[in-house]
Design a protein around this motif. Structure first.
Motif, PDB file in Angstrom:
ATOM      1  N   LEU A 150      -8.256  -6.998  -8.745  1.00  0.00           N
ATOM      2  CA  LEU A 150      -7.116  -8.207  -8.274  1.00  0.00           C
ATOM      3  C   LEU A 150      -5.942  -7.654  -7.452  1.00  0.00           C
ATOM      4  N   VAL A 151      -5.960  -7.867  -6.197  1.00  0.00           N
ATOM      5  CA  VAL A 151      -4.498  -7.514  -5.551  1.00  0.00           C
ATOM      6  C   VAL A 151      -3.602  -8.360  -4.994  1.00  0.00           C
ATOM      7  N   ALA A 152      -2.466  -8.549  -5.519  1.00  0.00           N
ATOM      8  CA  ALA A 152      -1.482  -9.557  -4.876  1.00  0.00           C
ATOM      9  C   ALA A 152      -0.833  -8.943  -3.806  1.00  0.00           C
ATOM     10  N   ASP A 202       4.957  -7.432  12.377  1.00  0.00           N
ATOM     11  CA  ASP A 202       4.365  -8.942  12.580  1.00  0.00           C
ATOM     12  C   ASP A 202       3.813  -9.576  11.313  1.00  0.00           C
ATOM     13  N   ASN A 203       4.442 -10.746  11.068  1.00  0.00           N
ATOM     14  CA  ASN A 203       4.220 -11.449   9.940  1.00  0.00           C
ATOM     15  C   ASN A 203       2.986 -11.815   9.572  1.00  0.00           C
ATOM     16  N   LEU A 204       1.847 -12.005  10.603  1.00  0.00           N
ATOM     17  CA  LEU A 204       0.545 -12.297  10.340  1.00  0.00           C
ATOM     18  C   LEU A 204      -0.271 -11.073  10.313  1.00  0.00           C
ATOM     19  N   VAL A 205       0.352  -9.748  10.522  1.00  0.00           N
ATOM     20  CA  VAL A 205      -0.352  -8.584  10.449  1.00  0.00           C
ATOM     21  C   VAL A 205       0.015  -7.709   9.082  1.00  0.00           C
ATOM     22  N   LYS A 206       0.952  -7.091   9.314  1.00  0.00           N
ATOM     23  CA  LYS A 206       1.396  -6.087   8.183  1.00  0.00           C
ATOM     24  C   LYS A 206       2.044  -7.320   6.999  1.00  0.00           C
ATOM     25  N   GLY A 207       2.489  -8.381   7.755  1.00  0.00           N
ATOM     26  CA  GLY A 207       3.010  -9.197   6.766  1.00  0.00           C
ATOM     27  C   GLY A 207       2.012 -10.051   6.033  1.00  0.00           C
ATOM     28  N   ALA A 208       0.909  -9.976   6.265  1.00  0.00           N
ATOM     29  CA  ALA A 208      -0.246 -10.954   5.654  1.00  0.00           C
ATOM     30  C   ALA A 208      -1.579 -10.232   5.821  1.00  0.00           C
ATOM     31  N   ALA A 209      -2.526 -10.543   7.057  1.00  0.00           N
ATOM     32  CA  ALA A 209      -3.846 -10.337   7.028  1.00  0.00           C
ATOM     33  C   ALA A 209      -3.884  -8.729   7.167  1.00  0.00           C
ATOM     34  N   GLY A 210      -3.234  -8.074   7.995  1.00  0.00           N
ATOM     35  CA  GLY A 210      -3.360  -6.738   8.193  1.00  0.00           C
ATOM     36  C   GLY A 210      -3.256  -5.925   6.777  1.00  0.00           C
ATOM     37  N   GLN A 211      -2.216  -6.261   6.051  1.00  0.00           N
ATOM     38  CA  GLN A 211      -1.890  -5.642   4.934  1.00  0.00           C
ATOM     39  C   GLN A 211      -3.199  -6.052   3.840  1.00  0.00           C
ATOM     40  N   ALA A 212      -3.607  -7.139   3.915  1.00  0.00           N
ATOM     41  CA  ALA A 212      -4.800  -7.561   3.141  1.00  0.00           C
ATOM     42  C   ALA A 212      -5.731  -6.463   3.280  1.00  0.00           C
ATOM     43  N   VAL A 213      -6.244  -6.476   4.700  1.00  0.00           N
ATOM     44  CA  VAL A 213      -7.524  -5.671   5.288  1.00  0.00           C
ATOM     45  C   VAL A 213      -7.070  -3.996   4.528  1.00  0.00           C
ATOM     46  N   GLN A 214      -5.989  -3.551   4.831  1.00  0.00           N
ATOM     47  CA  GLN A 214      -5.477  -2.375   4.490  1.00  0.00           C
ATOM     48  C   GLN A 214      -5.712  -2.201   2.941  1.00  0.00           C
ATOM     49  N   ASN A 215      -5.480  -3.140   1.912  1.00  0.00           N
ATOM     50  CA  ASN A 215      -5.493  -3.350   0.625  1.00  0.00           C
ATOM     51  C   ASN A 215      -7.280  -3.181   0.383  1.00  0.00           C
ATOM     52  N   MET A 216      -7.941  -3.899   1.308  1.00  0.00           N
ATOM     53  CA  MET A 216      -9.426  -4.059   0.866  1.00  0.00           C
ATOM     54  C   MET A 216      -9.941  -2.410   1.480  1.00  0.00           C
ATOM     55  N   ASN A 217      -9.426  -1.932   2.365  1.00  0.00           N
ATOM     56  CA  ASN A 217      -9.816  -0.576   2.762  1.00  0.00           C
ATOM     57  C   ASN A 217      -9.817   0.326   1.482  1.00  0.00           C
ATOM     58  N   LEU A 218      -8.496   0.222   0.860  1.00  0.00           N
ATOM     59  CA  LEU A 218      -8.199   0.890  -0.293  1.00  0.00           C
ATOM     60  C   LEU A 218      -9.315   0.640  -1.532  1.00  0.00           C
ATOM     61  N   LEU A 219      -9.465  -0.558  -1.849  1.00  0.00           N
ATOM     62  CA  LEU A 219     -10.246  -1.287  -2.519  1.00  0.00           C
ATOM     63  C   LEU A 219     -11.712  -0.523  -2.495  1.00  0.00           C
ATOM     64  N   PHE A 220     -12.311  -0.322  -1.369  1.00  0.00           N
ATOM     65  CA  PHE A 220     -13.558   0.173  -1.187  1.00  0.00           C
ATOM     66  C   PHE A 220     -13.679   1.654  -0.770  1.00  0.00           C
ATOM     67  N   GLY A 221     -12.642   2.316  -1.075  1.00  0.00           N
ATOM     68  CA  GLY A 221     -12.729   3.630  -0.443  1.00  0.00           C
ATOM     69  C   GLY A 221     -13.081   3.836   0.908  1.00  0.00           C
ATOM     70  N   LEU A 222     -12.517   3.066   1.628  1.00  0.00           N
ATOM     71  CA  LEU A 222     -12.739   3.115   3.147  1.00  0.00           C
ATOM     72  C   LEU A 222     -11.362   4.001   3.708  1.00  0.00           C
ATOM     73  N   CYS A 276       0.911  -1.043   0.107  1.00  0.00           N
ATOM     74  CA  CYS A 276       0.080  -0.002   0.025  1.00  0.00           C
ATOM     75  C   CYS A 276       0.946   0.946   0.023  1.00  0.00           C
ATOM     76  N   GLU A 277       1.842   1.263   0.759  1.00  0.00           N
ATOM     77  CA  GLU A 277       2.784   2.633   0.841  1.00  0.00           C
ATOM     78  C   GLU A 277       3.375   2.874  -0.265  1.00  0.00           C
ATOM     79  N   ILE A 278       3.595   1.907  -1.212  1.00  0.00           N
ATOM     80  CA  ILE A 278       4.136   2.306  -2.734  1.00  0.00           C
ATOM     81  C   ILE A 278       3.236   2.353  -3.681  1.00  0.00           C
ATOM     82  N   ASN A 279       2.148   1.479  -3.635  1.00  0.00           N
ATOM     83  CA  ASN A 279       1.429   1.306  -4.769  1.00  0.00           C
ATOM     84  C   ASN A 279      -0.230   1.822  -4.367  1.00  0.00           C
ATOM     85  N   ARG A 280      -0.328   2.663  -3.435  1.00  0.00           N
ATOM     86  CA  ARG A 280      -1.671   3.062  -2.950  1.00  0.00           C
ATOM     87  C   ARG A 280      -2.556   3.207  -3.999  1.00  0.00           C
TER      88      ARG A 280
END
Lengths: 351, 351, 351, 351
Positions: free
Chosen positions: A144-146, A318-338, A132-136
């Motif tokens: 489709l977000v990788a 934290d590999n499970l948060v910013k390294g996985a699920a947290g970043q995924a939620v961050q991406n989702m927030n961007l996708l939906f304009g939250l 997100c910080e680079i490709n926001r």
């Protein structure tokens, strides 16, 4: 409310997604997909969810799921999503893929490092690498977000500003990374048993780990050319946390001197001062994984070694948060304009 | 916004209070009291708070603090609050005391087990023992709440329904408790060093631990008479978590038979079915501390041993949350008429 | 040199046998039996043995093995030895069985608790229960030694003198035991993964663990009658170590008083003062598992609670040494007339 | 019997010396020196020694001690030995110094990195750097042995053959080392508390750790010229073990190709094939600290990265054995003409 489905909800990354989404005000989880536990109560697999999740596990039928939800998170083994994704699905639903299937733009590179054929290379081009910080901006309009890997998120963010600004020679970059064991997943393997991991340390995937080309590709974009690096992951006896220690030669200035700490810090600030989830620590404070545990933060700092002309950069997440699920939620927030931090304003837990 | 002050903010319980209150929508922390770190940035003591808390540590002047805030949390050594508390203070501010100063109604018992004189016994009577699930209504109208100990919260809640309903003989009660090391505090002692605790286990305070009279008093109220029990705490190499394994003889019915599991379960349900933070697990599922980590839950279950006529009750909680800071916030919510779970709807973190 | 064979050499207890026997001056290991790793280098399964053991793993053909060695250690799943043992084998070789097959004299009890049929009950009678400190003389003349379980060794030795001398009421005995994870073996199970065990604690086998009847039988011999007890094992996040905390009501003297600490200590000394591997600690020192790690010691101490009339006994050992392989070697030493401590004079490793 | 005295016997390295010397057939410990515990039973400080060591702690009077023993081990803070050592003492007794006082030949370098004045530089020249595998012959005739640091032993032995044979460019050498916490000593510091270290990782002493000049000096001798390197130590949540991951550019051959794995392996074999305590692992097997725990082994392996032209070397040892006390005993064996492995034939303990 955004309706979400998770495929691979009973892996550690999937379970962390559940934890985060339960605390997200705009999302409702409609589908706990888990091939291994179909029809079993999700909370019987993850007792922390007892009385919080009443649903049972569903299968991994992406076509069916696409009709029912707004976003699908795939926390699945490499190759799964690539083998089932269709244009039809992408027309109906946004996808945040936590696997590696669409992270690498060159299918041949993917196939070489992962040892499997890519079954839907036609979607690689449009997939957005969700750091997100680079490709926001790119993420915002994606279908489709990788979602980046855990090691890669840490490794890239720690070095990115200095590569981008040309302060280090990227060919000298060496990433020595250490990870807690949750990164190895919940598969029942002797090598991941408590007694094998506890009181033990080792490197693995030496000069062959799959996150290498991912780091190289992204930092290559920053450098403006292809680069090769050394990346060595290590297994450490703890549940969560990645620490990346990165070494590179600083480029000397015209007068032969090295950049000062202040100059380096200014570059980090240029990129991260406004970033909520990247914390550049005060001078002299080293990143420690415990201080970010359970949160979406990446903590970063650096030290210049005048003697060798190298800079040592350090990043922790934290590999499970910013390294996985947290970043995924961050991406989702961007996708939906939250709000980008929605559901992610988690204070790290210490001790 | 409720204004809160914390005295002892740099101990582990104090830091957990900060973590929880930062996520509480109705509260603002105005005072980070810490005698040891006065004028130092709080976030330099707890780096997890970096960029989240900008304040510096203050002293422990309760008189001054009482003028500025609505509620004071004292996470201080035994005897501190008792030595400074005045009627003047109590007229200005609500107090939630995480120390043991006002937990025990008989000052002589306090002085015997804690080995110090009680300096303000005049407030003991009005202090409310803040075990919310049992004393909810009393807490609501209190000025001074004695927040229960970590071991006691776990030990009492696990046995309470069966004692209250007369299903077990309280004189046979034995509590074997195991705790993570954060319960020992952040003091620099050789016995708490990593290398001394890691890969090690021991009992401590055998037949002499200070939580014993607290458990006895509260379960005595439930039993309707004085009781004595055995309580043995153990130190276990983990950061957080208390597990209490409790043994007692079941009272036989008139026909000589033992109560059935269903009958026992019905009694637990009578007391806890409506309790948000007490989870009576499904039959056959044992409480594990990891499943409640970071949350305000107590997980409870039991097993009847037909051979010996005893019941084995088990309870698990996070000693820093339900065993300290979480319960303190729960008490504060009751004191101020907020939703009892406000700021405490934390999903346990696993792994 | 005594020739030894190990069946089940690649389990944790088997590997510990190898470690101990490599340091034993009178023994040579001739057979590393491991069905799962036949023909693989033993040192490739246990890298600690690299350059120390050159042999490859063999099958578990007991008939063949019996011809080649003087003693066989079976560190095998329950039922294995019972299903293959013959008089022919026993005529050729001594057997030290680390499984439970011959520990319990009543085959019906064995079958009930283990859930399998006993295939050679004809050898149960002659098998000697190899708790050396108690059955030393019987072991010396045995052909078949049933090596005690890890929990049982700790539980029995801790309470034995007081039961034998009638100082406690055995029907009130409650054993709350805690174990490191190596006791769970090297099988690849999700519940034994690092991330599931680390930072976690739980009871298991509550009121149903298989070591219960073994403790009851042996302490019943000491008491002179059948007894039933409560035994609750717990899993703790460490590799090695068992701590047993045992509770029992002291029998009062004719004048109604409890025995004194000195009287209790004198009883312990009567049984253990001459025992090399049982250390009764100084008054006030609690057993800690770390202080016996890697050694064949059992550390014991106790505390009387005058208030409840109970005694709290504590014992600690290394489950893989005194709780398994060390005791097996001790039994072997007795069988062959060697110095009982040969190969076992190991200084505990700290930290 | 050789009579030995230990100054600093109650630190972790001192205690490990005691453990090893108790198992050494030719040595008797006559003096347990510990300023902090004078007149207290040694076994009350290290309960693992209960019933094994009856002696009480003595002071650190080197002059007195020199008269009574044949060899003195100093496991003391930096500067202690240098401040008390005299020619008189050296005439009476051999000294193995586990501190850094005589490791570095240039007193100015010592003073710069350690920040203290060197009080007896006159002995620096004659002191022999006790890395046995490299300086074996010199050690044999020494009076004063400077026992190498834990990180340095691991770092040097891992890279030595390739530096010595000129296969790598020493100026490109980067050592990323990870250590268990016993290396931090037994001092009561908040940063070494269980809750601070457990579930945590961090770098420390970045670009400033005192073992840097020691590695540089010794590898400089191998290279035949002065070198500077990067050395970054990390703290990992485990008791024992050091893992060094080392990176260097391979020198290309005349035809531009890299040396093959076989060529590299041949070089390692040239130096270590006959070394009992250095195990070069089979191709593809990475060193893990757990496989050497409790032993005097260093396990080494490497991987060539054709893409970057670098080699990744890895070494693992137990910081308290080969990294401290074990190496000290090995040096003592050399000093007194004993078998070099006497008292050190310890099988690593797993798990």
């Amino acid at each position: 409310m955004i309706k979400a489905g998770i495929i691979g909800a009973t892996g550690y990354a999937g379970a962390e997604l559940v934890r985060l989404l339960l605390g997200h005000k705009e999302v409702e989880i409609k589908w706990y997909g888990s091939r291994s536990y179909i029809d079993q109560k999700y909370a019987s697999v993850y007792q922390n969810m007892f009385q919080l999740v009443d649903a049972s596990c569903m299968d991994d039928n992406l076509n069916e799921l696409a009709k029912q939800v707004d976003v699908i998170f795939t926390a699945t083994p490499q190759g799964f999503l690539a083998s089932v994704l269709t244009e039809e699905i992408l027309k109906q639903v946004k996808i945040v893929d936590l696997s590696a299937d669409y992270r690498i733009k060159d299918a041949a590179v993917y196939e070489k490092w992962y040892g499997i054929e890519h079954k839907s290379p036609q979607f690689i081009e449009e997939a957005v690498y969700g750091l997100c910080e680079i490709n926001r901006e790119k993420v915002k309009g994606a279908r489709l977000v990788a979602n980046p890997g855990c090691y890669t998120t840490c490794s890239i963010l720690t070095a990115y500003p200095l590569v981008k600004e040309g302060l280090i020679d990227p060919d000298t970059l060496i990433v020595d990374a250490k990870s807690g064991t949750s990164g190895a997943g919940r598969g029942a393997k002797v090598s991941n048993l408590f007694c094998e991991v506890n009181e033990n340390m080792k490197a693995y995937g030496v000069a062959s780990h799959r996150h290498t080309p991912e780091i190289e590709e992204q930092l290559g974009y920053a450098a403006g050319r292809e680069i090769v690096i050394n990346f060595t992951p290590h297994l450490v006896p703890m549940n969560r946390g990645i620490l990346a220690t990165e070494y590179a030669s600083l480029k000397r200035k015209a007068d032969g001197s090295l950049p000062s700490s202040e100059e380096i810090r200014a570059v980090y600030d240029k990129y991260y001062a406004e970033e909520k989830f990247v914390r550049v620590l005060d001078a002299g404070v080293v990143p420690e994984t415990k201080w970010v545990e359970g949160s979406n933060f990446v903590d970063i700092n650096f030290k210049i070694d005048e003697r060798t002309g190298r800079i040592i950069m350090m990043g922790a997440l934290d590999n499970l948060v910013k390294g996985a699920a947290g970043q995924a939620v961050q991406n989702m927030n961007l996708l939906f304009g939250l709000k980008e931090s929605e559901g992610l304003e988690l204070v790290p837990m210490f001790p």
